[in-house]
Design an enzyme around this catalytic site. Structure first.
Site, PDB file in Angstrom:
ATOM      1  N   ARG A 119      46.335  49.129  40.102  1.00  0.00           N
ATOM      2  CA  ARG A 119      45.656  50.292  40.666  1.00  0.00           C
ATOM      3  C   ARG A 119      46.466  50.803  41.852  1.00  0.00           C
ATOM      4  O   ARG A 119      47.395  50.144  42.320  1.00  0.00           O
ATOM      5  CB  ARG A 119      44.230  49.952  41.102  1.00  0.00           C
ATOM      6  CG  ARG A 119      44.130  49.003  42.287  1.00  0.00           C
ATOM      7  CD  ARG A 119      42.677  48.714  42.636  1.00  0.00           C
ATOM      8  NE  ARG A 119      42.563  48.080  43.945  1.00  0.00           N
ATOM      9  CZ  ARG A 119      41.420  47.709  44.503  1.00  0.00           C
ATOM     10  NH1 ARG A 119      40.283  47.905  43.852  1.00  0.00           N
ATOM     11  NH2 ARG A 119      41.384  47.143  45.686  1.00  0.00           N
ATOM     12  N   ASN A 157      39.256  55.348  47.303  1.00  0.00           N
ATOM     13  CA  ASN A 157      38.671  54.023  47.483  1.00  0.00           C
ATOM     14  C   ASN A 157      39.682  53.124  48.173  1.00  0.00           C
ATOM     15  O   ASN A 157      40.824  53.003  47.721  1.00  0.00           O
ATOM     16  CB  ASN A 157      38.301  53.386  46.133  1.00  0.00           C
ATOM     17  CG  ASN A 157      37.542  52.083  46.309  1.00  0.00           C
ATOM     18  OD1 ASN A 157      36.382  52.081  46.710  1.00  0.00           O
ATOM     19  ND2 ASN A 157      38.201  50.967  46.022  1.00  0.00           N
ATOM     20  N   GLU A 158      39.265  52.536  49.298  1.00  0.00           N
ATOM     21  CA  GLU A 158      40.129  51.624  50.054  1.00  0.00           C
ATOM     22  C   GLU A 158      41.536  52.202  50.185  1.00  0.00           C
ATOM     23  O   GLU A 158      42.536  51.573  49.807  1.00  0.00           O
ATOM     24  CB  GLU A 158      40.151  50.244  49.406  1.00  0.00           C
ATOM     25  CG  GLU A 158      38.807  49.547  49.461  1.00  0.00           C
ATOM     26  CD  GLU A 158      38.818  48.146  48.877  1.00  0.00           C
ATOM     27  OE1 GLU A 158      37.886  47.382  49.150  1.00  0.00           O
ATOM     28  OE2 GLU A 158      39.784  47.824  48.134  1.00  0.00           O
ATOM     29  N   GLU A 315      31.086  47.791  50.758  1.00  0.00           N
ATOM     30  CA  GLU A 315      31.369  46.663  49.865  1.00  0.00           C
ATOM     31  C   GLU A 315      31.288  45.360  50.637  1.00  0.00           C
ATOM     32  O   GLU A 315      31.800  45.252  51.756  1.00  0.00           O
ATOM     33  CB  GLU A 315      32.784  46.731  49.273  1.00  0.00           C
ATOM     34  CG  GLU A 315      33.035  47.759  48.219  1.00  0.00           C
ATOM     35  CD  GLU A 315      34.446  47.618  47.649  1.00  0.00           C
ATOM     36  OE1 GLU A 315      34.991  46.492  47.681  1.00  0.00           O
ATOM     37  OE2 GLU A 315      34.998  48.621  47.193  1.00  0.00           O
ATOM     38  N   HIS A 366      35.168  38.132  40.180  1.00  0.00           N
ATOM     39  CA  HIS A 366      34.570  38.567  41.449  1.00  0.00           C
ATOM     40  C   HIS A 366      33.070  38.723  41.220  1.00  0.00           C
ATOM     41  O   HIS A 366      32.639  39.361  40.265  1.00  0.00           O
ATOM     42  CB  HIS A 366      35.187  39.907  41.881  1.00  0.00           C
ATOM     43  CG  HIS A 366      34.827  40.328  43.271  1.00  0.00           C
ATOM     44  ND1 HIS A 366      33.532  40.606  43.662  1.00  0.00           N
ATOM     45  CD2 HIS A 366      35.603  40.538  44.364  1.00  0.00           C
ATOM     46  CE1 HIS A 366      33.528  40.963  44.936  1.00  0.00           C
ATOM     47  NE2 HIS A 366      34.768  40.931  45.386  1.00  0.00           N
TER      48      HIS A 366
END
Length: 673
Positions: A119, A157-158, A315, A366
């Site tokens: 990603r 995202n992040e 998160e 996870h």
């Protein structure tokens, strides 16, 4: 964040504590979706972040859109009373983009291309990627901007989690423009970087490159500016997406998830705050007995980065993560404790990665709110219990953090620079040192704020600034003004050493703080891994000591070195100022026990223990509004603790003499002002 907005429906008002997760329905067959919303309702979930990694499905071919599945899931969530924090889906580009445009792919310090297959395989400075990304953002905003379920935008995202440092030609061009804007002239840059060393002098801007792999130590000023530039480059992408959303959907607030405590330490998150409507953060607990305090430390900092306003825990994990060498699950009760500790430090939303634990892909191990074991599991039972606790905490929603009398100053640039190569030792670790002081304060029962270095010092009686290594002139003046006004400063070894360009302050250490502290350090004396040096007080130094050769007439020596080459030399000093303030210097790494003794010995009222902490066994966290104060008591031990706190118990159990805080648990008490 002067125009702070929580979500579109105005739910910053009390009564709507947010609870949910990243939700990835595209990973599951359609028949699972109905089961998802049933379980969400059972757990009390009222918001999900949607579409984060869905670009490849939304735009399967260039310019061809498929919103059918997203339409359906948003409508289903809305029908079940669940709001959507809709992601712009730009976190990872689809496979066709990298095939058509390999020039968007980031490059590492040694020129290696980072290929698709994971990603964030995109350059923050790529104009081609930016064009495609903003086209997607516009399409989403035009389609869903009026949907009643969409209450907030989740940008990317992040940002920078895996692609912060790109050393490509695109990055080189953008870096030169950034440097030109910062310095104006090439001569000013040469002076700032000290390029007379090793024949690094520049005559033209085009000669400058990112600090790519080199035969040996790279220029420190170049490294620092590239870190600043990289933070700004990712921030520029945030601002570009935000501009599209603000233009098309000005009534919907937007955010992006910071990673204040995680591996993206090289992003200057306080500088990003003006670019979002509310602060969001991702946090993952470090395993081990220190993890409780570590969580509190970073949640504390996040709340102060948000300026004391409520923020969004975007998160964290219900149980185990999947990316450490060993990934232990959380113990029973830790899910609730960890979440409520964040709430105590100002989080008005508690969300997880992710809703349903993935069956395939890199994060399949996870944990999720619905684990592989399904709803009949300890994790899901804890998820439901947390939903109930958050409902009980509805009155807390919208309240602000109560300011403490003591603050720990946290500086991202000192974190970056103090850990650089070619220093006297690799031993000092900025984050470990700041955490040691925080833990020592908790041991003493002292409530403290963790504030970014740019925050106002007004209203604090004691500032603790461990390893404040980077000291621009403006910061030196602010610290002197604080002590001149009666404040008490405590700082440590390796502080005040370099200016804002990573150039050493001359005249002896601690450099820019030498006059304020009233001491002169002639040289650093780092210790080998097995070496230890005792202090007269009984404290033990490891990793780092310093040779103090001059102490001013108005400086008191609080402790000395007891053995070795530094025997009888000053180790801890305190200078008292005319206005009643003071400046204390700790020249050695003496660990949590040592600094606890230093703090206790200062005799300052602000450092007296809070009786509610039960002798430091409880972390006392406070929020409040005009009508009430909310006290969160987080148990730092594995034993039951009775705390002398009186009020309405919102979460937990009352006792005849106060409240009972279970092992590793949290109790929340409301009292009228």
């Amino acid at each position: 964040m002067e125009n702070y907005r929580w979500v579109k429906d105005g739910s910053q008002k009390p009564g709507t504590m947010r609870y949910g997760a990243d939700y990835n329905p595209e990973q599951w067959p359609r028949e699972v979706w109905d089961d998802d919303v049933r379980l969400m309702r059972e757990a009390g979930v009222n918001i999900v972040s949607l579409g984060i990694f869905s670009w490849g499905l939304l735009e399967p071919r260039p310019g061809e859109w498929d919103f059918s599945w997203l339409d359906e899931i948003i409508d289903l969530l809305h029908a079940n009373g669940i709001d959507v924090d809709l992601a712009t889906a730009t976190a990872s580009p689809p496979s066709w983009m990298a095939r058509r445009h390999p020039e968007i792919l980031p490059q590492t310090v040694d020129g290696t291309t980072l290929w698709p297959g994971a990603r964030q395989h995109w350059r923050p400075t790529s104009p081609i990627f930016r064009e495609y990304a903003l086209r997607l953002v516009r399409a989403l905003a035009e389609r869903y901007g009026d949907h009643p379920a969409v209450v907030a935008w989740h940008i990317s995202n992040e940002l920078g989690c895996h692609n912060l440092y790109d050393y490509s030609d695109d990055a080189a061009r953008s870096f030169r423009l950034w440097l030109h804007a910062r310095y104006g002239t090439i001569d000013a840059l040469n002076d700032a970087w000290g390029t007379a060393f090793w024949s690094q002098h520049y005559e033209e801007w085009d000669e400058i490159l990112p600090p790519r792999s080199a035969p040996t130590i790279r220029n420190p000023g170049q490294q620092l500016d590239f870190e600043r530039f990289s933070s700004d480059a990712v921030r520029d992408h945030l601002r570009a997406e935000a501009a599209v959303l603000a233009d098309l959907t000005p009534e919907i607030p937007l955010t992006t998830n910071f990673m204040v405590a995680q591996n993206v330490r090289d992003i200057d998150y306080p500088s990003w705050v003006p670019d979002v409507d509310f602060v969001s953060n991702d946090h993952y607990l470090r395993p081990g007995e220190h993890g409780r305090d570590d969580l509190s430390f970073w949640a504390n900092l996040t709340g102060n980065i948000a300026g004391g306003l409520p923020w969004f825990l975007m998160e964290h994990a219900t149980s185990a993560v999947n990316w450490r060498e060993v990934n232990p699950p959380k113990r029973s009760g830790e899910l609730v404790r960890d979440a409520l500790t964040h709430v105590g430090h100002g989080a008005d939303a508690v969300c997880y990665f992710q809703w349903r634990q993935s069956r395939a892909g890199g994060e399949r191990y996870h944990s999720g709110m619905v684990p592989h074991a399904g709803e009949n599991s300890r994790v899901f039972r804890d998820v439901v219990a947390l939903g109930g606790a958050l409902r009980d905490l509805s009155p807390v929603h919208g309240s602000r953090r109560e300011k403490a009398r003591v603050a720990i100053v946290f500086d991202y640039e000192s974190w970056w620079v103090s850990g650089r190569d070619a220093h006297p030792s690799d031993s000092p670790a900025y984050d470990d040192e700041t955490l040691a002081w925080y833990r020592a304060l908790l041991d003493l029962g002292v409530r403290a704020d963790v504030i970014p270095v740019g925050a106002a010092f007004d209203g604090y009686e004691v500032l603790i600034a461990p390893m404040l290594h980077v000291m621009p002139e403006e910061l030196r003046v602010r610290l002197e003004s604080f002590t001149d006004a009666g404040g008490h400063l405590v700082t440590t070894y390796f502080s005040g050493i370099v200016d804002g360009n990573d150039r050493v302050w001359l005249g002896g250490y601690p450099g820019a703080l030498r006059d304020l502290l009233g001491v002169v350090v002639e040289e650093f004396v780092p210790l080998l891994p097995a070496e230890r040096i005792a202090l007269a007080s009984g404290a033990v130094a490891h990793g780092w000591t310093e040779r103090i050769v001059h102490v001013g007439d108005d400086v008191e020596v609080l402790d000395t070195y007891a053995d070795g080459d530094l025997a009888d030399a000053p180790a801890v000093t305190r200078r008292r100022l005319a206005a009643g303030g003071s400046a204390t210097y700790v020249s050695a790494d003496i660990g949590r026990d040592g600094v606890r003794a230093v703090l206790a010995g200062l005799g300052l009222e602000a450092l007296a223990g809070d009786p509610r902490s039960a002798g430091g066994r409880l972390d006392v966290i406070e929020r409040g509004d005009a009508a009430a104060r909310y006290v969160f008591l987080s148990n730092r031990t594995d034993d039951e603790v009775v705390a002398p706190v009186v009020g309405d118990v919102l979460v937990g159990e009352a006792a005849a003499s106060g409240v009972v805080v279970p092992p590793g648990g949290v109790v929340v008490v409301r009292s009228a002002r």
